[in-house]
Every structure is written in structure tokens, then in C-alpha cells.
Design an enzyme around this catalytic site. Structure first.
Site, PDB file in Angstrom:
ATOM      1  N   GLU A 187      27.728 -36.775  11.254  1.00 21.91           N
ATOM      2  CA  GLU A 187      28.095 -35.556  11.598  1.00 21.91           C
ATOM      3  C   GLU A 187      27.494 -34.891  12.889  1.00 21.91           C
ATOM      4  O   GLU A 187      26.905 -33.780  12.727  1.00 21.91           O
ATOM      5  CB  GLU A 187      27.616 -34.595  10.342  1.00 21.91           C
ATOM      6  CG  GLU A 187      28.033 -35.023   8.927  1.00 21.91           C
ATOM      7  CD  GLU A 187      27.687 -34.118   7.792  1.00 21.91           C
ATOM      8  OE1 GLU A 187      26.886 -33.416   7.904  1.00 21.91           O
ATOM      9  OE2 GLU A 187      28.184 -34.308   6.626  1.00 21.91           O
ATOM     10  N   ASN A 228      30.082 -41.318  11.569  1.00 23.03           N
ATOM     11  CA  ASN A 228      30.710 -41.076  10.320  1.00 23.03           C
ATOM     12  C   ASN A 228      30.811 -39.321  10.409  1.00 23.03           C
ATOM     13  O   ASN A 228      29.843 -38.869  10.670  1.00 23.03           O
ATOM     14  CB  ASN A 228      29.979 -41.252   9.124  1.00 23.03           C
ATOM     15  CG  ASN A 228      30.393 -41.149   7.593  1.00 23.03           C
ATOM     16  OD1 ASN A 228      31.433 -41.438   7.465  1.00 23.03           O
ATOM     17  ND2 ASN A 228      29.835 -40.110   6.721  1.00 23.03           N
ATOM     18  N   HIS A 264      36.234 -35.112   2.642  1.00 19.00           N
ATOM     19  CA  HIS A 264      35.859 -34.155   1.793  1.00 19.00           C
ATOM     20  C   HIS A 264      36.989 -32.855   1.821  1.00 19.00           C
ATOM     21  O   HIS A 264      37.072 -32.157   2.833  1.00 19.00           O
ATOM     22  CB  HIS A 264      34.481 -33.324   1.777  1.00 19.00           C
ATOM     23  CG  HIS A 264      33.428 -34.294   1.632  1.00 19.00           C
ATOM     24  ND1 HIS A 264      32.961 -34.830   0.440  1.00 19.00           N
ATOM     25  CD2 HIS A 264      32.538 -34.850   2.589  1.00 19.00           C
ATOM     26  CE1 HIS A 264      31.997 -35.765   0.649  1.00 19.00           C
ATOM     27  NE2 HIS A 264      31.815 -35.676   1.916  1.00 19.00           N
ATOM     28  N   GLU A 293      34.052 -40.754   2.024  1.00 21.29           N
ATOM     29  CA  GLU A 293      33.104 -39.786   1.055  1.00 21.29           C
ATOM     30  C   GLU A 293      34.068 -39.165   0.109  1.00 21.29           C
ATOM     31  O   GLU A 293      34.271 -37.877   0.132  1.00 21.29           O
ATOM     32  CB  GLU A 293      32.169 -38.933   1.841  1.00 21.29           C
ATOM     33  CG  GLU A 293      31.027 -39.725   2.451  1.00 21.29           C
ATOM     34  CD  GLU A 293      30.071 -38.707   3.254  1.00 21.29           C
ATOM     35  OE1 GLU A 293      29.985 -37.499   2.719  1.00 21.29           O
ATOM     36  OE2 GLU A 293      29.273 -39.198   3.977  1.00 21.29           O
ATOM     37  N   ASP A 295      36.543 -36.681  -1.696  1.00 21.68           N
ATOM     38  CA  ASP A 295      36.658 -36.178  -3.208  1.00 21.68           C
ATOM     39  C   ASP A 295      37.414 -34.850  -2.604  1.00 21.68           C
ATOM     40  O   ASP A 295      37.856 -34.524  -1.464  1.00 21.68           O
ATOM     41  CB  ASP A 295      35.386 -35.673  -3.738  1.00 21.68           C
ATOM     42  CG  ASP A 295      34.282 -34.902  -2.613  1.00 21.68           C
ATOM     43  OD1 ASP A 295      34.577 -34.230  -1.725  1.00 21.68           O
ATOM     44  OD2 ASP A 295      33.316 -34.665  -3.008  1.00 21.68           O
TER      45      ASP A 295
HETATM   46  C1  XIL Z   1      25.291 -34.775  -0.341  1.00 18.46           C
HETATM   47  C2  XIL Z   1      24.904 -35.281  -1.838  1.00 18.46           C
HETATM   48  O1  XIL Z   1      25.982 -35.676  -2.322  1.00 18.46           O
HETATM   49  C3  XIL Z   1      24.007 -34.257  -2.531  1.00 18.46           C
HETATM   50  O2  XIL Z   1      23.656 -34.773  -3.498  1.00 18.46           O
HETATM   51  C4  XIL Z   1      22.734 -33.836  -1.615  1.00 18.46           C
HETATM   52  O3  XIL Z   1      22.125 -32.709  -2.173  1.00 18.46           O
HETATM   53  C5  XIL Z   1      23.341 -33.513  -0.166  1.00 18.46           C
HETATM   54  O4  XIL Z   1      23.998 -34.391   0.265  1.00 18.46           O
HETATM   55  N1  XIL Z   1      28.356 -35.401   3.883  1.00 18.46           N
HETATM   56  C6  XIL Z   1      27.457 -36.320   3.624  1.00 18.46           C
HETATM   57  C7  XIL Z   1      26.443 -36.706   2.467  1.00 18.46           C
HETATM   58  O5  XIL Z   1      27.303 -37.222   4.598  1.00 18.46           O
HETATM   59  O6  XIL Z   1      25.223 -37.329   2.682  1.00 18.46           O
HETATM   60  C8  XIL Z   1      26.370 -35.576   1.727  1.00 18.46           C
HETATM   61  O7  XIL Z   1      25.601 -35.673   0.036  1.00 18.46           O
HETATM   62  C9  XIL Z   1      27.578 -34.862   1.463  1.00 18.46           C
HETATM   63  C10 XIL Z   1      28.425 -34.375   2.619  1.00 18.46           C
END
Ligand code: XIL
Length: 378
Positions: A187, A228, A264, A293, A295
Site C-alpha cells: 500500500e 502489493n 477488496h 486479498e 473479498d
Molecule cells: C487486515 C486484517 O484482516 C485485520 O484483521 C486487521 O485488523 C487489519 O488488517 N490490506 C492488507 C491487509 O494488506 O493486511 C489487511 O488486513 C486488509 C487490507
């Protein structure tokens, strides 16, 4: 850099997966319908054991992914893994790679300066080994989930550079030989394509990104190294800025292997239908890509329309990967709504995962199975 070669790590678990696939059709025939078991037994026809399973539902996402040439992974919540047997069983069987959801983050591994807590992350790496899974290491350099001693300390830029170097070296060396892909930098960009204001950019300048890759590579030359980010699924200012950065990194021979697209999504926003066009830009540079990641959340309560839109969102992400030659893996950010990060982060939203809280499959799960099955037909 490592694209042309397969690491020993990958070769070992690929062999294990192949063995599983050979064994499974026979096992599922034995425990499957009476007709199948009966006819095989009565005729003494042993061909059934060598034939792919007739019932595609007998295969897991990981197995279907293997046929389609892509690893299917999940983020793992270590508390759930310890306490919830159905969760553990699904995490072990349905996926061919895993990512620690939190336990490899800096605040988790070095809450007290100089004192490392590797136990929970080691447990996941052991779990993966026992289940013939690969591990995505997540994540080394990020603006979030940093230890308090770091964020509230007063360090000079030179000290911060040493601290970051030390952190990357310690963590990557600890897991050396056991991590398939590292999310080295997470990020780093704003949505407008500028670099995110963070402790790292402010103190070290933009060169911290190249440095991080060099340091990670020195600590484990075999691990594949990724940058990422989120909101880079489609072609937009952020993904285009990332493309410019990785083009420059490649030109400078920085050891970067891939780009992770978090994925996401939310059903109230358009799905990124141009994802394959976007990934093709990175593919053309000689980089691997991965959905890291996935969802697809929705404003609660869930209903049938939103749940169908969710299946489409997951499908768009997976198809984008399958259409991209060097998209190597597709990871979901958890597989059950029971432990999702979404309700805690996006107020009023939820139901983002493939399975309900009681592990019932949603249309999204079926959609991924269908896409993988089609992609695996060759
Ligand atoms: C999130 C986790 O899912 C949570 O449990 C935690 O509280 C915060 O982080 N992007 C990422 C992940 O790269 O590491 C994040 O994970 C979600 C967004």
C-alpha cells in the site's frame, strides 16, 4: 527474475499436490455413490481409479486451481485456526497456499523492540508444510500495524533506515526457505497515483521501496518478491503510477518478481471488468501477478441480488487472473464470514466471503469452482 525457474519450494509442494490428485478420485469413488463404488467393485474394473472424478464437487478449490495452473489461497486467522475445527479442516483441504492475516506484521513480530515473537507465524508455516501448501509472507514494509515503539519513538532518518533494514533482514532470514512470495512493500500509493505519506516516505524518501527489495533479496534470494496494493484491479491513475514505478525498478535491476492486486471489492461499486487489460501491462514487463486479498463486501443486510453481484465480483477477479499468463495465484482474504475483517473496518458492511458464518457455500464459491473447472479443461 525467478519467473523462468521454479524454486525447490514450489516443486516440492507441486509434487505433493499431484500425488493428492491421483489419490483423491479413487478415495472419492470409494466413499461416493453406491452406484460408482458398486459398479467398480462388481466388474473389478480398475480403470475408475485412474479416471478423473466424475463429480467435480469432489475436488477442492486448490485441486481445481492446480489443473488451471493457479494456486488458490486464503488468509488465515490464527485464533480461528486454533479454536475452530471446521475452520481448520477447510483451511487445510480447500486451499493450496496460505497467507497469515496478521501474525507476520511488524506489530505482531516485534511488539517490544529487539524481542521477536515468531511462534504464531511459525505455527502457520508448519501448518502449511503439513498440508502441502505454499506460504505468502505478508507484509514487510507498510504504514499500518507498526509497533508502538516505532511510531511513537523519535528516530533520525538514518536510524529509521537501519531499523527498517534490520526488520526486513531479521524477518526474511527467520523464514528463509519457507516463504514462497513476500509482500515486501504494501500500500505505498494513494488513489491519485502519488506515493502515500508514511513514516517511510517522509524519512527515507521514495528510494525506500528499492532498498526494501534489495534487503529482502539479500536475506532470501529464493523468495519471490512482490509489491502489493488495493484499488489497482483496473486501469486507473493508481495502477498506472504503480506500473511506472515497477518499470523503473526493473530498469534499475531491483529484484522484484511480482505485483499483488489485493482485490477488496464491494458490490455497490462497479466490478473491474478491465482487470485482464491491466494485468497484461505488468505481464508484458516480465512480472508475475497475483490476486492477494480477494473479498467482495456488501451493505448489510445481504439479499439475493447482492449475493449474485458478489459472485460476479469474485468471478471478475479470478477470470482476470486466469486470462493473464503469469498470474500465479488467487488468494481470498478469509473464506468464511465468521472471521471477516470487513464488519470491523467498513461500518454497516459484511457478508464478504465465499462461505457463510456457518460454512455454507454462497454463489461466489460455485462461481469460482466453475471458472476453475473451465480453465482446467485442456
Ligand atoms: C487486515 C486484517 O484482516 C485485520 O484483521 C486487521 O485488523 C487489519 O488488517 N490490506 C492488507 C491487509 O494488506 O493486511 C489487511 O488486513 C486488509 C487490507
Amino acid at each position: 527474475m525467478l519467473r523462468a525457474t521454479r524454486t525447490a519450494l514450489v516443486a516440492a509442494t507441486t509434487a505433493a499436490l499431484a500425488v493428492t490428485a491421483l489419490v483423491l478420485p479413487a478415495a472419492s469413488a470409494a466413499s461416493g455413490s453406491t452406484a460408482t463404488a458398486g459398479s467398480t467393485g462388481a466388474s473389478g474394473d480398475t480403470r475408475a481409479a485412474a479416471t478423473p472424478a466424475k463429480d467435480p464437487a469432489a475436488r477442492t478449490l486448490g485441486e481445481l486451481g492446480r489443473r488451471a495452473g493457479v494456486r488458490i489461497g486464503t488468509a488465515v486467522d490464527m485464533s480461528a485456526l486454533a479454536a475452530d475445527a471446521p475452520y481448520r479442516e477447510k483451511a487445510a483441504t480447500e486451499f493450496s497456499s496460505v497467507t497469515p492475516e496478521n501474525v507476520m506484521k511488524w506489530e505482531a513480530v516485534e511488539a517490544v523492540r529487539g524481542t521477536h515473537t515468531w511462534g504464531p507465524a511459525d505455527d502457520l508455516v508448519d501448518f502449511a508444510r503439513d498440508n502441502h501448501q505454499l506460504v505468502r509472507g505478508h507484509t514487510l514494509v507498510w504504514h499500518s500495524q507498526l509497533p508502538g515503539w516505532l511510531t511513537s519513538g523519535s528516530f533520525t532518518p538514518g536510524e529509521l533506515r537501519d531499523i527498517l533494514h534490520r526488520h526486513i533482514t531479521d524477518e526474511v532470514k527467520h523464514f528463509k526457505g519457507r516463504i514462497w512470495q513476500w509482500d515486501v512493500v504494501n500500500e505505498a500509493f494513494n488513489d491519485d497515483g502519488t506515493l502515500r505519506d508514511s513514516i517511510w516516505l517522509r524519512n527515507l524518501g521514495p528510494g525506500y521501496i528499492a532498498d526494501a527489495f534489495h534487503w529482502a533479496h539479500e536475506a532470501d534470494p529464493e523468495a519471490e518478491l512482490y509489491i502489493n496494493d488495493y484499488n489497482i484491479e483496473g486501469v486507473n491513475p493508481k495502477s498506472t503510477a504503480l506500473l511506472a514505478l515497477v518499470t523503473e525498478l526493473k530498469a534499475q535491476h531491483v529484484p522484484i518478481d511480482g505485483v499483488g492486486v489485493q482485490g477488496h471489492l464491494a458490490v455497490q461499486y462497479p466490478a473491474p471488468h478491465d482487470i485482464a487489460d491491466n494485468l497484461a501491462r505488468f505481464d508484458a514487463l516480465g512480472l508475475d501477478t497475483a490476486i492477494t486479498e480477494a473479498d467482495v463486501r456488501m451493505v448489510m443486510p445481504a439479499d439475493a441480488t447482492k449475493t449474485e453481484a458478489q459472485a460476479e465480483g469474485y468471478g471478475v477477479l479470478l477470470q482476470g487472473c486466469l486470462l493473464t499468463e503469469h498470474c500465479t495465484d488467487f488468494t481470498v482474504w478469509g473464506f468464511t464470514d465468521k472471521y471477516s475483517w470487513v464488519p470491523n473496518t467498513f461500518s454497516g458492511e459484511g457478508s464478504a466471503n465465499l462461505l457463510t458464518e456457518d460454512y455454507r457455500p454462497k454463489p461466489a464459491y460455485t462461481a469460482l469452482r466453475q471458472d476453475l473447472t473451465l480453465a482446467g479443461r485442456h
